[in-house]
Design a protein around this motif. Sequence first.
Motif, PDB file in Angstrom:
ATOM      1  N   TRP A   3       2.509 -15.210  -0.042  1.00 36.00           N
ATOM      2  CA  TRP A   3       2.452 -15.406   1.183  1.00 36.00           C
ATOM      3  C   TRP A   3       3.954 -15.433   1.846  1.00 36.00           C
ATOM      4  CZ3 TRP A   3       5.314 -19.528   3.313  1.00 36.00           C
ATOM      5  CH2 TRP A   3       5.987 -20.133   2.270  1.00 36.00           C
ATOM      6  N   ALA A   4       5.010 -15.939   1.114  1.00 42.37           N
ATOM      7  CA  ALA A   4       6.214 -15.899   1.463  1.00 42.37           C
ATOM      8  C   ALA A   4       6.724 -14.314   1.600  1.00 42.37           C
ATOM      9  CB  ALA A   4       6.944 -16.851   0.625  1.00 42.37           C
ATOM     10  N   LEU A   5       6.461 -13.580   0.706  1.00 42.60           N
ATOM     11  CA  LEU A   5       6.808 -11.982   0.866  1.00 42.60           C
ATOM     12  C   LEU A   5       6.196 -11.572   2.022  1.00 42.60           C
ATOM     13  CD1 LEU A   5       6.524 -10.995  -2.799  1.00 42.60           C
ATOM     14  CD2 LEU A   5       8.476 -11.553  -1.843  1.00 42.60           C
ATOM     15  N   ARG A   6       4.973 -11.924   2.421  1.00 43.40           N
ATOM     16  CA  ARG A   6       4.228 -11.269   3.475  1.00 43.40           C
ATOM     17  C   ARG A   6       5.075 -11.900   4.762  1.00 43.40           C
ATOM     18  NH1 ARG A   6       0.339  -7.883   3.725  1.00 43.40           N
ATOM     19  NH2 ARG A   6      -1.265  -7.995   1.932  1.00 43.40           N
ATOM     20  N   TRP A   7       5.326 -13.136   5.006  1.00 41.13           N
ATOM     21  CA  TRP A   7       5.705 -13.882   6.199  1.00 41.13           C
ATOM     22  C   TRP A   7       7.347 -13.310   6.274  1.00 41.13           C
ATOM     23  CZ3 TRP A   7       4.069 -15.871  10.400  1.00 41.13           C
ATOM     24  CH2 TRP A   7       4.897 -16.461  11.395  1.00 41.13           C
ATOM     25  N   PHE A   8       8.133 -13.466   5.297  1.00 46.60           N
ATOM     26  CA  PHE A   8       9.448 -13.179   5.315  1.00 46.60           C
ATOM     27  C   PHE A   8       9.804 -11.785   5.064  1.00 46.60           C
ATOM     28  CE2 PHE A   8       9.252 -17.791   4.408  1.00 46.60           C
ATOM     29  CZ  PHE A   8      10.048 -18.488   5.528  1.00 46.60           C
ATOM     30  N   CYS A   9       9.259 -10.936   4.400  1.00 45.11           N
ATOM     31  CA  CYS A   9       9.957  -9.849   4.122  1.00 45.11           C
ATOM     32  C   CYS A   9       8.909  -8.547   4.699  1.00 45.11           C
ATOM     33  CB  CYS A   9       9.943  -9.711   2.479  1.00 45.11           C
ATOM     34  SG  CYS A   9      10.972 -11.116   1.848  1.00 45.11           S
ATOM     35  N   VAL A  10       7.842  -8.444   4.322  1.00 41.96           N
ATOM     36  CA  VAL A  10       7.081  -6.931   4.586  1.00 41.96           C
ATOM     37  C   VAL A  10       6.127  -7.161   5.597  1.00 41.96           C
ATOM     38  CG1 VAL A  10       7.239  -6.450   1.928  1.00 41.96           C
ATOM     39  CG2 VAL A  10       5.242  -7.575   2.792  1.00 41.96           C
ATOM     40  N   GLY A  11       6.002  -8.282   6.206  1.00 38.17           N
ATOM     41  CA  GLY A  11       5.098  -8.341   7.450  1.00 38.17           C
ATOM     42  C   GLY A  11       3.594  -8.759   7.018  1.00 38.17           C
ATOM     43  N   ARG A  12       2.836  -9.407   8.011  1.00 38.34           N
ATOM     44  CA  ARG A  12       1.319  -9.850   7.693  1.00 38.34           C
ATOM     45  C   ARG A  12       0.504  -8.716   7.398  1.00 38.34           C
ATOM     46  NH1 ARG A  12      -0.132 -13.949  12.148  1.00 38.34           N
ATOM     47  NH2 ARG A  12       0.808 -12.082  13.712  1.00 38.34           N
ATOM     48  N   HIS A  13       0.692  -7.441   7.986  1.00 43.93           N
ATOM     49  CA  HIS A  13      -0.160  -6.566   7.969  1.00 43.93           C
ATOM     50  C   HIS A  13       0.279  -5.268   6.737  1.00 43.93           C
ATOM     51  CE1 HIS A  13      -2.115  -8.482  11.453  1.00 43.93           C
ATOM     52  NE2 HIS A  13      -0.941  -8.322  12.039  1.00 43.93           N
ATOM     53  N   ALA A  14       1.233  -5.928   5.894  1.00 46.95           N
ATOM     54  CA  ALA A  14       1.832  -4.747   5.024  1.00 46.95           C
ATOM     55  C   ALA A  14       0.555  -4.474   4.127  1.00 46.95           C
ATOM     56  CB  ALA A  14       2.883  -5.245   4.394  1.00 46.95           C
ATOM     57  N   PRO A  15       0.419  -3.212   3.719  1.00 54.15           N
ATOM     58  CA  PRO A  15      -0.468  -2.652   2.685  1.00 54.15           C
ATOM     59  C   PRO A  15      -0.141  -3.534   1.322  1.00 54.15           C
ATOM     60  CG  PRO A  15       1.111  -1.049   3.024  1.00 54.15           C
ATOM     61  CD  PRO A  15       1.417  -1.886   4.276  1.00 54.15           C
ATOM     62  N   GLY A  16      -1.326  -3.730   0.696  1.00 54.90           N
ATOM     63  CA  GLY A  16      -1.072  -4.405  -0.653  1.00 54.90           C
ATOM     64  C   GLY A  16      -0.303  -3.651  -1.584  1.00 54.90           C
ATOM     65  N   SER A  17      -0.151  -2.227  -1.405  1.00 58.58           N
ATOM     66  CA  SER A  17       0.746  -1.565  -2.419  1.00 58.58           C
ATOM     67  C   SER A  17       2.271  -1.906  -2.239  1.00 58.58           C
ATOM     68  CB  SER A  17       0.578   0.186  -2.047  1.00 58.58           C
ATOM     69  OG  SER A  17       0.761   0.349  -0.847  1.00 58.58           O
ATOM     70  N   LEU A  18       2.362  -2.212  -0.595  1.00 56.17           N
ATOM     71  CA  LEU A  18       3.976  -2.608  -0.517  1.00 56.17           C
ATOM     72  C   LEU A  18       4.198  -3.905  -1.123  1.00 56.17           C
ATOM     73  CD1 LEU A  18       6.746  -2.014   0.796  1.00 56.17           C
ATOM     74  CD2 LEU A  18       5.905  -2.749   3.094  1.00 56.17           C
ATOM     75  N   LEU A  19       3.418  -4.735  -0.790  1.00 62.71           N
ATOM     76  CA  LEU A  19       3.381  -6.204  -1.306  1.00 62.71           C
ATOM     77  C   LEU A  19       3.738  -6.133  -2.826  1.00 62.71           C
ATOM     78  CD1 LEU A  19       3.554  -9.288  -0.302  1.00 62.71           C
ATOM     79  CD2 LEU A  19       0.820  -9.268  -0.930  1.00 62.71           C
ATOM     80  N   ASP A  20       2.783  -5.440  -3.498  1.00 65.35           N
ATOM     81  CA  ASP A  20       2.868  -5.298  -4.833  1.00 65.35           C
ATOM     82  C   ASP A  20       4.192  -4.902  -5.379  1.00 65.35           C
ATOM     83  OD1 ASP A  20       0.239  -6.027  -5.237  1.00 65.35           O
ATOM     84  OD2 ASP A  20      -0.551  -4.254  -5.504  1.00 65.35           O
ATOM     85  N   ALA A  21       4.708  -3.853  -4.711  1.00 61.53           N
ATOM     86  CA  ALA A  21       6.048  -3.223  -5.232  1.00 61.53           C
ATOM     87  C   ALA A  21       7.304  -4.289  -4.915  1.00 61.53           C
ATOM     88  CB  ALA A  21       6.280  -1.939  -4.365  1.00 61.53           C
ATOM     89  N   VAL A  22       7.260  -4.831  -3.858  1.00 59.43           N
ATOM     90  CA  VAL A  22       8.336  -5.779  -3.889  1.00 59.43           C
ATOM     91  C   VAL A  22       7.886  -6.979  -4.424  1.00 59.43           C
ATOM     92  CG1 VAL A  22       9.065  -7.513  -1.805  1.00 59.43           C
ATOM     93  CG2 VAL A  22       8.571  -5.334  -1.196  1.00 59.43           C
ATOM     94  N   GLU A  23       6.832  -7.541  -4.838  1.00 59.31           N
ATOM     95  CA  GLU A  23       6.754  -8.731  -5.733  1.00 59.31           C
ATOM     96  C   GLU A  23       7.363  -8.015  -7.169  1.00 59.31           C
ATOM     97  OE1 GLU A  23       3.383 -11.535  -7.566  1.00 59.31           O
ATOM     98  OE2 GLU A  23       2.661  -9.766  -6.319  1.00 59.31           O
ATOM     99  N   ALA A  24       6.915  -6.799  -7.445  1.00 53.41           N
ATOM    100  CA  ALA A  24       7.179  -6.537  -9.019  1.00 53.41           C
ATOM    101  C   ALA A  24       8.651  -6.331  -9.173  1.00 53.41           C
ATOM    102  CB  ALA A  24       6.742  -5.004  -9.161  1.00 53.41           C
ATOM    103  N   GLU A  25       9.577  -5.810  -7.875  1.00 53.11           N
ATOM    104  CA  GLU A  25      10.998  -5.908  -8.071  1.00 53.11           C
ATOM    105  C   GLU A  25      11.611  -7.093  -8.166  1.00 53.11           C
ATOM    106  OE1 GLU A  25      12.584  -3.042  -9.032  1.00 53.11           O
ATOM    107  OE2 GLU A  25      10.615  -2.223  -9.048  1.00 53.11           O
ATOM    108  N   LEU A  26      11.309  -7.985  -7.474  1.00 53.35           N
ATOM    109  CA  LEU A  26      11.761  -9.306  -7.286  1.00 53.35           C
ATOM    110  C   LEU A  26      11.594 -10.148  -8.504  1.00 53.35           C
ATOM    111  CD1 LEU A  26      11.209 -10.339  -3.494  1.00 53.35           C
ATOM    112  CD2 LEU A  26      13.284  -9.338  -4.541  1.00 53.35           C
ATOM    113  N   SER A  27      10.338  -9.889  -9.012  1.00 52.73           N
ATOM    114  CA  SER A  27       9.842 -10.495 -10.357  1.00 52.73           C
ATOM    115  C   SER A  27      11.059 -10.075 -11.431  1.00 52.73           C
ATOM    116  CB  SER A  27       8.491 -10.046 -10.479  1.00 52.73           C
ATOM    117  OG  SER A  27       7.518 -11.035  -9.659  1.00 52.73           O
TER     118      SER A  27
END
Length: 240
Positions: free
Chosen positions: A123-147
């Motif tokens: 939820w924080a990655l969507r709100w602060f980083c990639v935007g609420r409407h970002a595709p799941g693939s982008l959210l997955d990529a960002v989460e993977a790198e930050l993890s």
Amino acid sequence: MEADRPTLVLMPGLDGSGALFAAFEKLIAGNWKYQSIRYPADLPSRVDAYAAHVERAIGAEHRVILLAESFSGPIAIRLAARLSERVKALVLCASFATRPHLLVRWASHVPQALLSGMARQRWALRWFCVGRHAPGSLLDAVEAELSRLSGNTIKRRLQMLIAPDAATTLLQLELPVLLLQPNQDRLLDPWAPRRLEKLARGARIERLDGPHFLLQAQPQACWRKIVDWLTLLSAQPAPY
């Protein structure tokens, strides 16, 4: 010709991996010579140390354009001063030259385990980083790198942002500067990009709809702005 152009050096955000440039790199490949930088986790927590690392990675490349995302802004500014005439232009995307947020000092004292956990909150990655409407693939990529980042690495890099102090250096730079500013940046304090615009005197400013992770959310729009700007530069009496 591609061979006659300066090399575009991609400098990553806080993740430091360069992996999040993947979609952007697809647009560059075959059109422009480029090099993607990776920051080792064990680099000393100083802007100068990061700048020296990029300088070593560039090697003997005698003409470069630095494209710095977010965290890399102060590093690229310092590097441009170090390399002097070797740097033909500077692109700062969703970045800053001074402290990016008042909470950076607080965040740098948060326990490492908590920092690691916060970096994986979708939820924080969507709100602060990639935007609420970002595709799941982008959210997955960002989460993977930050993890992949340890809490210690996150903390050390945040400590670098408490007082990056690239303001004076930026004022003294005499080279073309392009600022790509996201209109929906929820990660930086609003004054940080405004301060950057005042410091980068004579810079071309392009505002694009998108979140802080602008190169990931709007790679095509960013690349078009960069290409248009570089085309204008190449047509000037003293081309790069």
